[in-house]
Scaffold this active site. Structure first.
Site: not given
Length: 222
Positions: A51, A86, A170-172
């Site tokens: 994502h 993902d 932003g940690n994704s």
């Protein structure tokens, strides 16, 4: 505490920022950061979340830690994407980014199958995405494996680690690592947001709105 300090020193050189630029920009600015990632091979392959790189416009660019803790960036390519789990793989160009010396330092992958609830873990990434307001370096968040559960992504139910740690947009794609060994066991992928869609609690996988952060995050085992 010394274990965490040692683990961060192992992980931090491998953490990258994943973003997009739009003409006429030619630099990866703070407002361009879409998520985080981590280097998995010496020839420049990076793992992140699907994502983070899906449905975006502009030139994909990845910022890699260089000499003097600078983060030069370069155009990069998505070479594999698995939206069901993902996960995405990015290929970096050769490490020749102007005057800054860089090297691709891969993480060490651990055994996610042996993970048990209560394990001390941490993750390192760029939590605020475009909202940093100055400075450009990853930060580390500590927690434990609070539970293991299935989360529905599309039509599939995927095994996740539940964390008692605050995760931001932003940690994704950031690496989740075992503090004791410094080995990566998962990828930060989602967070629980209790105030989205008319106060109906739900799990947010990606998505722009940050909502109200809670100390419940999720990671995909690797």
């Amino acid at each position: 505490m010394s274990q965490l300090i040692d683990a961060i020193s192992k992980i931090r050189p491998s953490v990258v920022a994943v973003g997009f630029t739009f003409p006429p920009k030619n630099e990866l600015g703070a407002d361009d950061i879409a998520g985080s990632g981590f280097i998995i091979s010496e020839d420049g392959y990076v793992c992140t979340c699907a994502h983070v790189v899906s449905g975006k416009q502009g030139q994909l660019r990845v910022a890699v830690r260089g000499e003097g803790d600078n983060y030069p960036h370069a155009p990069s390519d998505v070479v594999l994407i698995d939206k069901e789990r993902d996960i995405a793989i990015i290929k970096l160009p050769p490490p020749d980014l102007g005057n800054t010396k860089i090297s691709f330092v891969p993480v060490k992958i651990g055994d996610s199958l042996s993970v048990r609830e209560g394990l001390d873990v941490a993750f390192c990434g760029f939590p605020f995405g475009g909202g940093t307001g100055g400075g450009f370096s990853p930060s580390t968040t500590k927690g434990i494996i609070a539970a293991q559960r299935l989360l529905k992504i599309g039509d599939a139910s995927i095994h996740h680690f539940q964390l008692d740690a605050m995760t931001m947009e932003g940690n994704s794609g950031a690496p989740l690592f075992n503090i004791e060994t410094g080995e990566v066991i998962g990828i930060i992928s989602a967070r629980f947001d209790p105030l989205m869609k008319g106060n109906i609690p739900q799990i947010i996988v990606g998505g722009r709105p940050l909502g109200f952060p809670t100390n419940i995050g999720f990671a995909i085992p690797i």
